[in-house]
Design an enzyme around this catalytic site. Structure first.
Site, PDB file in Angstrom:
ATOM      1  N   HIS A 188      -2.665   5.258   6.633  1.00 47.46           N
ATOM      2  CA  HIS A 188      -1.299   5.767   6.825  1.00 47.46           C
ATOM      3  C   HIS A 188      -1.279   7.238   6.419  1.00 47.46           C
ATOM      4  CE1 HIS A 188       0.166   1.620   6.921  1.00 47.46           C
ATOM      5  NE2 HIS A 188      -0.206   1.395   5.685  1.00 47.46           N
TER       6      HIS A 188
ATOM      7  N   CYS B 295       0.828  -1.218   0.000  1.00 41.44           N
ATOM      8  CA  CYS B 295       0.000   0.000   0.000  1.00 41.44           C
ATOM      9  C   CYS B 295       0.858   1.263   0.000  1.00 41.44           C
ATOM     10  CB  CYS B 295      -0.909  -0.016   1.222  1.00 41.44           C
ATOM     11  SG  CYS B 295      -0.072  -0.428   2.762  1.00 41.44           S
TER      12      CYS B 295
HETATM   13  P1  NAD Z   1      -5.171 -10.929   6.056  1.00 44.37           P
HETATM   14  O1  NAD Z   1      -4.571 -11.651   7.185  1.00 44.37           O
HETATM   15  O2  NAD Z   1      -6.247  -9.939   6.295  1.00 44.37           O
HETATM   16  O3  NAD Z   1      -5.726 -11.972   4.993  1.00 44.37           O
HETATM   17  C1  NAD Z   1      -5.026 -13.097   4.584  1.00 44.37           C
HETATM   18  C2  NAD Z   1      -5.978 -14.258   4.503  1.00 44.37           C
HETATM   19  O4  NAD Z   1      -5.287 -15.404   4.035  1.00 44.37           O
HETATM   20  C3  NAD Z   1      -6.601 -14.628   5.844  1.00 44.37           C
HETATM   21  O5  NAD Z   1      -7.985 -14.831   5.661  1.00 44.37           O
HETATM   22  C4  NAD Z   1      -5.891 -15.923   6.219  1.00 44.37           C
HETATM   23  O6  NAD Z   1      -6.713 -16.778   6.993  1.00 44.37           O
HETATM   24  C5  NAD Z   1      -5.635 -16.512   4.866  1.00 44.37           C
HETATM   25  N1  NAD Z   1      -4.577 -17.524   4.818  1.00 44.37           N
HETATM   26  C6  NAD Z   1      -3.619 -17.792   5.733  1.00 44.37           C
HETATM   27  N2  NAD Z   1      -2.854 -18.809   5.309  1.00 44.37           N
HETATM   28  C7  NAD Z   1      -3.327 -19.184   4.122  1.00 44.37           C
HETATM   29  C8  NAD Z   1      -2.974 -20.189   3.188  1.00 44.37           C
HETATM   30  N3  NAD Z   1      -1.955 -21.020   3.412  1.00 44.37           N
HETATM   31  N4  NAD Z   1      -3.694 -20.300   2.059  1.00 44.37           N
HETATM   32  C9  NAD Z   1      -4.741 -19.477   1.820  1.00 44.37           C
HETATM   33  N5  NAD Z   1      -5.134 -18.517   2.667  1.00 44.37           N
HETATM   34  C10 NAD Z   1      -4.427 -18.367   3.797  1.00 44.37           C
HETATM   35  O7  NAD Z   1      -3.954 -10.262   5.259  1.00 44.37           O
HETATM   36  P2  NAD Z   1      -4.027  -9.038   4.276  1.00 44.37           P
HETATM   37  O8  NAD Z   1      -3.937  -7.794   5.076  1.00 44.37           O
HETATM   38  O9  NAD Z   1      -5.134  -9.210   3.314  1.00 44.37           O
HETATM   39  O10 NAD Z   1      -2.626  -9.188   3.559  1.00 44.37           O
HETATM   40  C11 NAD Z   1      -2.429 -10.061   2.470  1.00 44.37           C
HETATM   41  C12 NAD Z   1      -1.214  -9.613   1.686  1.00 44.37           C
HETATM   42  O11 NAD Z   1      -1.463  -8.291   1.205  1.00 44.37           O
HETATM   43  C13 NAD Z   1       0.089  -9.534   2.487  1.00 44.37           C
HETATM   44  O12 NAD Z   1       1.161  -9.785   1.607  1.00 44.37           O
HETATM   45  C14 NAD Z   1       0.123  -8.087   2.911  1.00 44.37           C
HETATM   46  O13 NAD Z   1       1.415  -7.631   3.189  1.00 44.37           O
HETATM   47  C15 NAD Z   1      -0.431  -7.426   1.672  1.00 44.37           C
HETATM   48  N6  NAD Z   1      -1.005  -6.114   1.914  1.00 44.37           N
HETATM   49  C16 NAD Z   1      -1.752  -5.849   3.037  1.00 44.37           C
HETATM   50  C17 NAD Z   1      -2.229  -4.585   3.251  1.00 44.37           C
HETATM   51  C18 NAD Z   1      -2.987  -4.237   4.489  1.00 44.37           C
HETATM   52  O14 NAD Z   1      -2.805  -3.157   5.006  1.00 44.37           O
HETATM   53  N7  NAD Z   1      -3.857  -5.068   4.997  1.00 44.37           N
HETATM   54  C19 NAD Z   1      -2.008  -3.580   2.307  1.00 44.37           C
HETATM   55  C20 NAD Z   1      -1.323  -3.885   1.127  1.00 44.37           C
HETATM   56  C21 NAD Z   1      -0.794  -5.163   0.948  1.00 44.37           C
END
Ligand code: NAD
Length: 356
Positions: A222, A142
């Site tokens: 942020h 992000c």
């Molecule tokens: P999150 O924890 O909200 O969601 C991830 C999901 O994946 C959860 O539902 C979890 O149960 C599931 N999961 C866990 N292990 C798994 C597996 N082996 N197979 C399939 N699903 C699985 O995380 P998020 O915030 O959505 O982040 C996901 C990615 O996006 C990360 O790389 C993060 O760095 C990136 N990201 C997050 C944000 C943020 O602020 N939330 C912003 C930009 C990028």
């Protein structure tokens, strides 16, 4: 219709899935989840085929009365491309599965850059990624997305000698009840630069950028404090107009009286945006200041949603579905990034109703 699967149905995954179903050229093959929580319940209510991400945990869905369509491997088999939105580090582990099925995949910013052939921000390198034929592409984080979108037009117009950015980061997303700090302001990391600058260099390799990171007890967005030393003279009003012309930069007019992320989120919810999402960078218009060749401004980045349009565009770039202009226009139109929220308030423009 391009068949798109989503593996990992959390903060980013559920938003990407909702965006996919509104695209005229894509179909959501399904979403893979680890456990049958409230998000799984919503997926079922939205008729998204639900797959068990971890086959051994399949029975938990049956126990909760949630019907699943199969296991994640079947989802990969049926998809033309996978969007991996699992937690940091899990995407790299899943890569083998996608490769085994010869299925291209997108990864998220929590993965190391070397998980993919290239990193992606539509405004910066859509065509380059499309032409490279890369099948494993990382949509950057992000913060990196927000910094890159801002950098691209300024670099093109004025040239940039150096970027200095202080990122005041939310401690966790609203649903991350275990994150902190709850009563502190933490240099994070305390070493300089933070990883964000080098991450922006995966998009603009030759950009001179230093970033400093902090974490604060907030969940909404942020906030970036930006200083760019430009290569040529600039005028604050011209910079403002340049930024206003960018569809994914939202320049906040003074009279909106938005003083922070709380009102920004309220504004998005009042406008009928899903989950109060801000897909655009939100830049305070009155903060845009130029002193000599130094440009200063503040911007807020909605961590939960600014990468969503980027994922949709990356799907098209990787699969060759559309060129840059067409993809961005389609993504913006379907999500509701139409510039109207940001620009109705300019005195020289006709007021228009807020879209819902
Ligand atoms: P999150 O924890 O909200 O969601 C991830 C999901 O994946 C959860 O539902 C979890 O149960 C599931 N999961 C866990 N292990 C798994 C597996 N082996 N197979 C399939 N699903 C699985 O995380 P998020 O915030 O959505 O982040 C996901 C990615 O996006 C990360 O790389 C993060 O760095 C990136 N990201 C997050 C944000 C943020 O602020 N939330 C912003 C930009 C990028």
């Amino acid at each position: 219709m391009l068949q798109v699967g989503v593996n990992g149905y959390g903060t980013i995954g559920k938003r990407v899935a909702d965006a996919i179903v509104t695209q005229p050229d894509m179909e959501l093959t399904g979403v893979a989840k680890t456990s049958p929580n409230y998000e799984a319940q919503i997926a079922v209510e939205r008729n998204y085929p639900l797959y068990a991400a971890i086959p051994e945990k399949k029975d938990q869905f049956a126990a909760a009365g949630i019907e699943i369509a199969g296991e994640v491997e079947e989802l990969v088999e049926q998809s033309d491309i996978m969007v991996d939105t699992t937690p940091s580090g899990i995407g790299a582990q899943n890569k083998e599965l996608y490769e085994a099925h010869d299925t291209p995949a997108l990864y998220q910013g929590g993965e190391d850059a070397d998980v993919a052939e290239t990193s992606f921000v539509a405004r910066a390198n859509y065509e380059e990624v499309a032409e490279s034929g890369a099948e494993h592409v990382r949509v950057v984080s992000c913060n990196t997305t927000g910094l890159s979108r801002l950098t691209a037009p300024i670099r093109e117009e004025y040239g940039i000698e150096k970027v200095r950015a202080t990122l005041v980061r939310r401690g966790g997303d609203p649903g991350q009840t275990g994150r902190g700090p709850i009563n502190d302001t933490i240099p994070d990391p305390v070493t300089i630069p933070s990883h964000h600058g080098p991450d922006v260099n995966t998009i603009f390799p030759d950009l001179d950028i230093d970033t400093l990171g902090m974490k604060v007890p907030a969940t909404l967005m942020h906030t970036h404090s930006i200083n760019m030393t430009l290569e040529s003279e600039a005028d604050a009003e011209e910079v403002r107009e340049l930024l206003e012309d960018e569809s994914r930069l939202f320049v906040l007019s003074e009279y909106l009286e938005i003083d922070g992320a709380g009102k920004l989120k309220e504004f998005a919810m009042d406008a009928g945006r899903p989950r109060g999402d801000w897909w655009e960078n939100c830049i305070w218009g009155e903060s845009i200041t130029v002193e000599g060749r130094d440009l200063y401004l503040f911007q807020a980045i909605h961590q939960e949603s600014d990468v969503v349009p980027e994922n949709i565009d990356a799907i098209r770039a990787v699969t060759g579905l559309a060129d840059y202009e067409e993809s961005v226009a389609t993504t913006n139109e379907t999500l509701g990034i139409d510039g109207r929220l940001g620009h109705t308030d300019r005195p020289d423009r006709e007021p228009q109703p807020i879209s819902r």
